[in-house]
Write a protein that holds these residues in place. Structure first.
Motif, PDB file in Angstrom:
ATOM      1  N   PRO A 469       0.779  -1.248   0.000  1.00  0.00           N
ATOM      2  CA  PRO A 469       0.000   0.000   0.000  1.00  0.00           C
ATOM      3  C   PRO A 469       0.806   1.292   0.000  1.00  0.00           C
ATOM      4  N   LYS A 470       1.869   1.389   0.804  1.00  0.00           N
ATOM      5  CA  LYS A 470       2.612   2.645   0.908  1.00  0.00           C
ATOM      6  C   LYS A 470       3.838   2.708  -0.003  1.00  0.00           C
ATOM      7  N   GLU A 471       4.021   1.686  -0.834  1.00  0.00           N
ATOM      8  CA  GLU A 471       5.184   1.675  -1.723  1.00  0.00           C
ATOM      9  C   GLU A 471       4.942   2.541  -2.956  1.00  0.00           C
ATOM     10  N   SER A 472       6.004   3.139  -3.435  1.00  0.00           N
ATOM     11  CA  SER A 472       5.913   3.958  -4.644  1.00  0.00           C
ATOM     12  C   SER A 472       5.633   3.085  -5.860  1.00  0.00           C
ATOM     13  N   ALA A 473       4.786   3.601  -6.754  1.00  0.00           N
ATOM     14  CA  ALA A 473       4.460   2.869  -7.992  1.00  0.00           C
ATOM     15  C   ALA A 473       5.302   3.373  -9.160  1.00  0.00           C
ATOM     16  N   ALA A 474       6.345   4.156  -8.867  1.00  0.00           N
ATOM     17  CA  ALA A 474       7.185   4.715  -9.937  1.00  0.00           C
ATOM     18  C   ALA A 474       8.167   3.666 -10.444  1.00  0.00           C
ATOM     19  N   VAL A 475       8.144   3.433 -11.751  1.00  0.00           N
ATOM     20  CA  VAL A 475       8.960   2.386 -12.383  1.00  0.00           C
ATOM     21  C   VAL A 475      10.185   2.997 -13.050  1.00  0.00           C
ATOM     22  N   ALA A 476      11.369   2.518 -12.668  1.00  0.00           N
ATOM     23  CA  ALA A 476      12.609   2.848 -13.385  1.00  0.00           C
ATOM     24  C   ALA A 476      12.896   1.699 -14.345  1.00  0.00           C
ATOM     25  N   ILE A 477      13.333   2.032 -15.539  1.00  0.00           N
ATOM     26  CA  ILE A 477      13.647   0.995 -16.522  1.00  0.00           C
ATOM     27  C   ILE A 477      14.855   1.453 -17.336  1.00  0.00           C
ATOM     28  N   CYS A 478      15.664   0.493 -17.783  1.00  0.00           N
ATOM     29  CA  CYS A 478      16.963   0.850 -18.382  1.00  0.00           C
ATOM     30  C   CYS A 478      17.219   0.110 -19.696  1.00  0.00           C
ATOM     31  N   PRO A 479      16.377   0.313 -20.702  1.00  0.00           N
ATOM     32  CA  PRO A 479      16.579  -0.403 -21.967  1.00  0.00           C
ATOM     33  C   PRO A 479      17.782   0.137 -22.726  1.00  0.00           C
ATOM     34  N   GLY A 480      18.360  -0.720 -23.562  1.00  0.00           N
ATOM     35  CA  GLY A 480      19.394  -0.262 -24.473  1.00  0.00           C
ATOM     36  C   GLY A 480      18.762   0.535 -25.604  1.00  0.00           C
ATOM     37  N   PRO A 481      19.530   1.415 -26.266  1.00  0.00           N
ATOM     38  CA  PRO A 481      18.982   2.251 -27.349  1.00  0.00           C
ATOM     39  C   PRO A 481      18.449   1.448 -28.526  1.00  0.00           C
ATOM     40  N   ASN A 482      18.875   0.201 -28.648  1.00  0.00           N
ATOM     41  CA  ASN A 482      18.408  -0.667 -29.737  1.00  0.00           C
ATOM     42  C   ASN A 482      16.912  -0.949 -29.659  1.00  0.00           C
ATOM     43  N   LEU A 483      16.328  -0.805 -28.472  1.00  0.00           N
ATOM     44  CA  LEU A 483      14.899  -1.095 -28.308  1.00  0.00           C
ATOM     45  C   LEU A 483      14.034  -0.119 -29.102  1.00  0.00           C
ATOM     46  N   ALA A 484      14.589   1.033 -29.455  1.00  0.00           N
ATOM     47  CA  ALA A 484      13.837   2.051 -30.208  1.00  0.00           C
ATOM     48  C   ALA A 484      13.292   1.504 -31.527  1.00  0.00           C
ATOM     49  N   PHE A 485      13.932   0.487 -32.074  1.00  0.00           N
ATOM     50  CA  PHE A 485      13.531  -0.033 -33.387  1.00  0.00           C
ATOM     51  C   PHE A 485      12.445  -1.100 -33.291  1.00  0.00           C
ATOM     52  N   PHE A 486      12.171  -1.568 -32.095  1.00  0.00           N
ATOM     53  CA  PHE A 486      11.098  -2.554 -31.887  1.00  0.00           C
ATOM     54  C   PHE A 486       9.886  -1.794 -31.367  1.00  0.00           C
ATOM     55  N   ASN A 487       8.797  -1.826 -32.095  1.00  0.00           N
ATOM     56  CA  ASN A 487       7.685  -0.918 -31.772  1.00  0.00           C
ATOM     57  C   ASN A 487       6.325  -1.591 -31.602  1.00  0.00           C
ATOM     58  N   LYS A 488       6.350  -2.834 -31.123  1.00  0.00           N
ATOM     59  CA  LYS A 488       5.107  -3.544 -30.823  1.00  0.00           C
ATOM     60  C   LYS A 488       5.319  -4.407 -29.591  1.00  0.00           C
ATOM     61  N   VAL A 489       4.225  -4.979 -29.114  1.00  0.00           N
ATOM     62  CA  VAL A 489       4.315  -6.004 -28.070  1.00  0.00           C
ATOM     63  C   VAL A 489       4.349  -7.352 -28.789  1.00  0.00           C
ATOM     64  N   TYR A 490       5.300  -8.210 -28.403  1.00  0.00           N
ATOM     65  CA  TYR A 490       5.520  -9.455 -29.141  1.00  0.00           C
ATOM     66  C   TYR A 490       5.306 -10.677 -28.256  1.00  0.00           C
ATOM     67  N   SER A 491       5.134 -11.827 -28.921  1.00  0.00           N
ATOM     68  CA  SER A 491       5.090 -13.109 -28.212  1.00  0.00           C
ATOM     69  C   SER A 491       6.495 -13.699 -28.187  1.00  0.00           C
ATOM     70  N   LEU A 492       6.713 -14.676 -27.332  1.00  0.00           N
ATOM     71  CA  LEU A 492       8.000 -15.368 -27.280  1.00  0.00           C
ATOM     72  C   LEU A 492       8.317 -15.985 -28.641  1.00  0.00           C
ATOM     73  N   ASP A 493       7.317 -16.616 -29.255  1.00  0.00           N
ATOM     74  CA  ASP A 493       7.519 -17.266 -30.560  1.00  0.00           C
ATOM     75  C   ASP A 493       7.961 -16.257 -31.616  1.00  0.00           C
ATOM     76  N   GLU A 494       7.336 -15.089 -31.624  1.00  0.00           N
ATOM     77  CA  GLU A 494       7.690 -14.064 -32.613  1.00  0.00           C
ATOM     78  C   GLU A 494       9.136 -13.609 -32.433  1.00  0.00           C
ATOM     79  N   MET A 495       9.532 -13.356 -31.174  1.00  0.00           N
ATOM     80  CA  MET A 495      10.883 -12.849 -30.932  1.00  0.00           C
ATOM     81  C   MET A 495      11.938 -13.896 -31.274  1.00  0.00           C
ATOM     82  N   VAL A 496      11.695 -15.147 -30.890  1.00  0.00           N
ATOM     83  CA  VAL A 496      12.674 -16.204 -31.185  1.00  0.00           C
ATOM     84  C   VAL A 496      12.777 -16.428 -32.691  1.00  0.00           C
TER      85      VAL A 496
END
Length: 590
Positions: A469-496
């Motif tokens: 309840p009292k924990e912050s909901a703020a998310v830090a995330i640290c993707p590499g710049p290469n992620l900019a070229f992937f622009n959808k949500v994918y399945s495991l099968d699609e990525m592999v």
């Protein structure tokens, strides 16, 4: 292993339970064991999910950090074993998990070819025998763990007594891995820690078996050949073998970025290619000599792999790296942040990432470690940081204290992202009577730091509905710049399938070759360095910048030669991009 790639560690929480999602399919992944509070909460979550009795390990219990991490790793192993055995017992029918296991494999894998042949067999005894042989050939993915070697806080009891070197954060985590039941590797990253490296020698399960295999293996994450050799020799002299060198791009990666002094990935890989055998022989000589002195008979020389990760985006790049540089595997990290069935990215952050552009990913000074950190402009942690500044309350509460290191104002180390430190530092700043522009620049440097201990776990708690309840909901995330070229949500099968080339997720995306992308990141980095030293340059700094530029020029010359020798692997566009980058570099004045 049948697969030619692994999933590296992703933050603290994003890959904390990834083995439960991919290991049964033969895919190896890496779990962070920095945060024992996270491992304890995830042990509770997965115990309850699987109807397993959960017995908490209180933080105040003696040796609690080690016990918590070991208990979690053991649970992961038990659950993966159960999943894998259940999968192996399934019938080979379309849509089953056992069929998915084989269909995810690369086409050149012999057991995949055997599977496809078996599926064409008529029903009968021969088909059943064939199926049993296929089942026997199946292997689980590894549950590897990551320890940032230099994140090694000293620990004290309630009375302020030092708990000893063996109870520092890194050594306690290493002991947890060594005492767990998992047969896998510890990935040592972020520089060399002699105390930690020496401690490994105490655990017999890092010693070789008679067939040259290990119950516990060592993987070194490295940025160049020289540092790899220095670290591996240090370990070999203690009777410890490096089973894999995991080369990572200095800047084209996720998380903390350890920029080389202008050494680019291509020349670094060439260095390993040319010197790999010589290095292996040198290490084997040191290793066998040390083992003999310990009375350990080495029946068979152990293997040593070389892999690469950071910025790989297409199957063509993947295949080229494996073949041209004689590599054993590749690592694909950031793209899996867009695969919800593999990683723990909350819905809000997931949609932001899927919609992000190149300019939304940037290299920051936001890490309290004082190391460059790949950041995402639209993370909720970044928004929270700005909101706190606007409210006149910069900084974060510091509860976990994994990254405490600063003693500028206090006897006990505190974190530079904490509100306590930033308040003291701003007070000092206010007394300096600086010009407005200089003040603002200094103020930004102080308040740019963000809490990673909490922020890199929050997404996991949101996704598993375990945020308190009292924990912050703020998310830090640290993707590499290469992620900019992937622009959808994918399945495991699609990525592999994308990794192996049967589908192309970037078909309509404008993207430079990974070597060019990394080169441009280094040129940008050098420009930033030049600007930083613009008004305060001395001979030592100038020499460093000149050498940095020279190394980039050498890297460009290497790529030109490579592109000319194997021109069929590189398009005219790639060669043009290289020349354009070269012009940018040559036009830069130091």
């Amino acid at each position: 292993m049948a697969h030619q790639f692994h999933i590296p560690v992703l933050g603290l929480g994003f890959s904390i339970d990834t083995p439960l999602k991919v290991a049964r399919y033969g895919i190896s992944s890496v779990v962070s064991i920095v945060d024992d509070e996270l491992t304890e909460r995830m042990r509770k979550y997965h115990s309850q999910l699987n109807l397993i009795p959960f017995y908490p390990i209180d933080k105040k219990t003696e040796n609690s950090r080690t016990k918590r991490i070991t208990a979690y790793l053991n649970l992961l192993q038990d659950l993966v074993d159960e999943q894998f055995e259940a999968l192996k017992q399934q019938e080979f029918v379309a849509g089953s998990d056992i069929c998915r296991y084989f269909e995810l494999l690369p086409d050149e894998a012999v057991i995949k070819q055997g599977y496809e042949l078996m599926m064409e067999y008529p029903e009968g005894v021969s088909k059943k025998i064939f199926q049993d042989r296929l089942r026997q050939s199946m292997k689980k993915g590894n549950i590897d763990v990551n320890i940032m070697a230099k994140v090694d806080k000293l620990n004290f009891d309630a009375q302020g007594n030092y708990l000893g070197d063996e109870n520092t954060d890194a050594l306690a985590a290493l002991r947890a891995f060594a005492e767990s039941k998992i047969n896998a590797a510890v990935v040592l990253s972020a520089g060399m820690n002699p105390r930690l490296y020496s401690y490994i020698e105490k655990f017999e399960n890092f010693n070789p078996n008679s067939d040259g295999t290990f119950d516990k293996r060592i993987i070194l994450k490295v940025s160049d050949f020289r540092s790899a050799l220095i670290q591996a020799k240090f370990l070999a002299k203690k009777g410890l073998w490096v089973s894999e060198f995991r080369i990572e791009s200095g800047l084209n990666c996720g998380g903390h970025a350890f920029a080389t002094d202008g050494f680019l990935l291509g020349p670094i890989l060439e260095d390993f290619k040319q010197n790999r055998l010589k290095m292996q022989q040198e290490l084997q000589e040191l290793y066998t000599k040390t083992l003999a002195a310990k009375g350990i008979n080495l029946g068979k020389l152990p293997q040593q792999k070389v892999t690469v990760q950071g910025g790989i985006g297409t199957a063509q790049e993947n295949k080229f790296l494996l073949k041209y540089f004689n590599l054993d595997a590749t690592g694909w990290g950031s793209p899996f942040l867009l695969v919800p069935e593999v990683t723990n990215v909350d819905e809000h952050t997931l949609l932001k990432l899927a919609d992000a552009k190149e300019e939304d990913y940037y290299l920051s000074n936001s890490s309290p470690l004082g190391v460059l950190f790949n950041n995402f402009k639209y993370s909720s942690a970044e928004q929270q940081r700005l909101d706190r500044i606007a409210a006149g309350k910069p900084g974060s509460p510091c509860t976990k204290k994994y990254l405490v290191s600063n003693t500028e104002f206090t006897k006990e180390p505190i974190c530079t992202a904490s509100s306590k430190y930033q308040k003291l530092k701003i007070k000092q700043l206010n007394s300096q009577d600086l010009a407005p522009e200089a003040y603002q620049e200094a103020y930004h440097k102080i308040t740019e730091k963000v809490c990673l201990c909490e922020g890199l776990c929050t997404s996991t708690y949101i996704k598993t509905n375990t945020l308190k309840p009292k924990e912050s909901a703020a998310v830090a995330i640290c993707p590499g710049p290469n992620l900019a070229f992937f622009n959808k949500v994918y399945s495991l099968d699609e990525m592999v399938k994308h990794i192996y080339g049967s589908v192309n997720l970037l078909e309509k995306v404008q993207r430079s070759h990974m070597f060019i992308n990394e080169l441009n990141l280094y040129i940008d980095y050098l420009q930033e360095e030049v600007q930083t030293y613009l008004n305060n340059v001395n001979e030592k700094k100038k020499k460093h910048l000149d050498n940095f530029k020279l190394q980039l020029e050498n890297g460009i010359a290497y790529y030109k030669k490579m592109f000319a020798e194997i021109s069929g692997n590189f398009s005219t566009e790639v060669k043009t991009d290289l020349l354009n980058s070269e012009k940018r570099l040559l036009n830069m004045t130091i």
